[in-house]
Design an enzyme around this catalytic site. Structure first.
Site, short mmCIF file in Angstrom:
data_model
loop_
_atom_site.label_atom_id
_atom_site.label_comp_id
_atom_site.label_asym_id
_atom_site.label_seq_id
_atom_site.Cartn_x
_atom_site.Cartn_y
_atom_site.Cartn_z
N SER A 27 3.20 -6.91 -1.18
CA SER A 27 2.19 -5.98 -1.70
C SER A 27 2.88 -5.01 -2.66
O SER A 27 4.10 -5.04 -2.82
CB SER A 27 1.54 -5.21 -0.57
OG SER A 27 2.45 -4.26 -0.06
N LYS A 28 2.07 -4.15 -3.23
CA LYS A 28 2.58 -3.18 -4.21
C LYS A 28 3.73 -2.33 -3.65
O LYS A 28 4.59 -1.89 -4.39
CB LYS A 28 1.44 -2.24 -4.62
CG LYS A 28 0.59 -2.81 -5.72
CD LYS A 28 -0.19 -1.71 -6.40
CE LYS A 28 -1.18 -2.33 -7.36
NZ LYS A 28 -2.51 -1.79 -7.27
N ARG A 29 3.67 -2.11 -2.38
CA ARG A 29 4.73 -1.39 -1.70
C ARG A 29 6.11 -1.94 -2.01
O ARG A 29 7.11 -1.24 -1.98
CB ARG A 29 4.48 -1.58 -0.20
CG ARG A 29 4.45 -0.40 0.63
CD ARG A 29 3.79 -0.59 1.99
NE ARG A 29 3.72 -1.90 2.58
CZ ARG A 29 4.71 -2.54 3.17
NH1 ARG A 29 5.89 -1.99 3.24
NH2 ARG A 29 4.51 -3.72 3.70
N GLY B 198 7.25 -2.93 -4.73
CA GLY B 198 7.61 -2.81 -6.14
C GLY B 198 6.69 -3.70 -6.94
O GLY B 198 5.52 -3.84 -6.59
#
Ligand code: GLU
Length: 470
Positions: free
Chosen positions: A242-244, A246
């Protein structure tokens, strides 16, 4: 003839998992001399945007995953879906359902109360000898697929192996809503049928849709394609990517200075292997790629490996190409790239030492913008005892043959004459010329500058530090 497709929904950017699906579908078609089709599944009008379509096309384009047919847009195929729904109603494979959403909610609630699995109870499903309720006046019905009541749906998933689902587990799926719009699972089948897709390669988040879709294929008398469901990609830490973690958008990798061939090579190894081969071209990949070496277990993202591949491909890349890529980045930062020093020579010298194009641009920028080294660096390296050698060197630089070996000889001569060690002169030279304490070999760096510019920087006002080092 093998025909594959990539069928993204344009509701965001092209993410790294989608790109891997696209890559595998593309490579499978290429391997077999087949066709690769791009289809934009834009029927979710509330979430689909033209920007997201653009992002998908840009991402595919950047990666070089060229399609042979399409892009086809589902929103432009509404008449076709409606025609097929008409055929299915006529043939008895579909029926009108007048249940309102309140009625359906109530139905599910009652089933839950009775500890039953919530499902459509088939009240509008025609059966031989069954009398259907009278349709309420003026009501708009939905259309449901008449799913086979018994037996099983089975397929041999080319990644996951044999899968079997009892038809009793499957509801009569709505294929057209009350407002007449066709639903997702139905459109996918009509498209895969019309586009004569032989292999559906997609993420395993769709595996639950497959039995429903197979039943619709069969009802249409269409040939059922083969299915290959790719396992998901986990982040470095083992959690769902996920965006977490990067960058997850393909174009973010572009922004971050990755070369497309590094991203492709990296993606190819996410869930697929050819022995121990880690570094290979897309030509080689298409030659090797088949569905039998895809692992059914989740693949884990490894940023370090991607960086390693990127560094490798940057080293391999032609200087003319790198210079063009770096020039765009420098211009975007407002750095005016002049004829001299030569950007090609700069990237040639620095490409061995960096991991991405942004770092390469950082390194190149100092050649075009006069440095402003920080006071601490100046105080530490521009020591009074270096000043005479620096003056000798600047004088010698006016005459010396403009090539690294001659410049190197001049440096050695200057330190020899003043009894200094190499860093005593090399460090001030680096800092005066580039503002940085770390550079490739200083003679090679100097040789990149035009003579006049090197002399100008060596006589910069900060050459004589104000304060002696503590
Ligand atoms: N549109 C679907 C998605 O973006 C893919 C559907 C399919 O490949 O069958 O997840």
């Amino acid at each position: 003839m093998i025909r594959t497709r990539f069928a993204p929904s344009p509701t965001g950017f092209l993410h790294i998992g989608g790109a891997r699906t696209a890559l595998f579908s593309w490579a499978f078609a290429r391997h077999h001399g087949g066709r690769f089709i791009l289809r934009i599944e834009d029927t979710d009008v509330a979430r689909s945007t033209p920007e997201a379509v653009r992002a998908i096309l840009d991402g595919m384009d950047w990666l070089g995953l060229t399609h042979d047919e399409g892009p086809f847009y589902q929103m432009r195929r509404m008449d076709r879906y409606k025609a097929v729904i008409g055929q299915m109603l006529a043939s008895g494979h579909a029926y009108y359902c007048y249940s309102t959403s309140e009625e359906l909610d109530r139905m599910r609630e009652e089933q839950r109360d009775r500890k039953e699995k919530p499902r459509y109870d088939g009240r509008w499903r025609p059966e031989p000898g069954k009398t259907l309720p009278t349709p309420p006046a003026g009501a708009h019905p939905a259309v449901r697929f008449r799913n086979p009541a018994d037996g099983v749906v089975a397929w041999n998933d080319l990644v996951k192996g044999p899968i079997e689902i009892a038809n009793a587990e499957l509801d009569d799926l709505i294929i057209a809503r009350q407002d007449g719009t066709p639903t997702y699972n139905f459109c996918v089948v009509v498209d895969d049928w019309d586009m004569r897709i032989t292999h559906v390669i997609r993420g395993d988040d769709h595996v639950n849709n497959t039995p429903r879709q197979i039943n619709i294929f069969k009802a249409l008398g269409a040939e059922v394609p083969q299915f290959a469901h790719l396992s998901m990609i986990l982040g470095d830490d083992g959690a769902k990517l996920s965006k977490r973690h990067g960058a997850v958008s393909v174009m973010q990798y572009h922004e971050d200075g990755y070369l497309p061939e590094a991203v492709l090579n990296y993606l190819a190894r996410l869930g697929w292997a050819h022995g121990d081969d880690e570094v290979f071209s897309m030509e080689q990949f298409c030659y090797w790629f088949d569905l039998d070496h895809i692992t059914p277990s989740a693949a884990q993202f490894n940023t370090e490996k991607l960086n390693w591949l990127n560094a490798h491909y940057i080293k391999q890349a032609d200087n003319v190409r790198l210079a063009a890529l770096v020039r765009l980045r420098l211009e975007a930062r407002g750095v005016a790239v002049t004829e001299a020093p030569s950007l090609e020579a700069i990237v040639g010298l620095y490409k061995e030492r960096i991991v991405n194009l942004n770092e390469l641009a950082d390194a190149a920028a100092v050649f075009f913008v006069d440095p402003a080294p920080d006071a601490e660096l100046l105080a530490r390296h521009l020591l009074p005892e270096a000043q005479p050698a620096l003056a000798d060197f600047a004088a010698g630089l006016r005459e010396v043959a403009w090539e690294a070996p001659a410049i190197n000889a001049l440096i050695k001569h200057c330190i020899g004459a003043r009894g200094l060690k190499m860093p005593k002169l090399a460090m001030p030279l680096r800092i005066l010329l580039t503002g940085q304490a770390q550079t490739p070999s200083v003679d090679a760096v100097i040789a990149i500058f035009p003579r006049e510019l090197a002399l100008k920087r060596l006589s910069a006002p900060f050459r004589h530090p104000v304060a002696p080092p503590p």
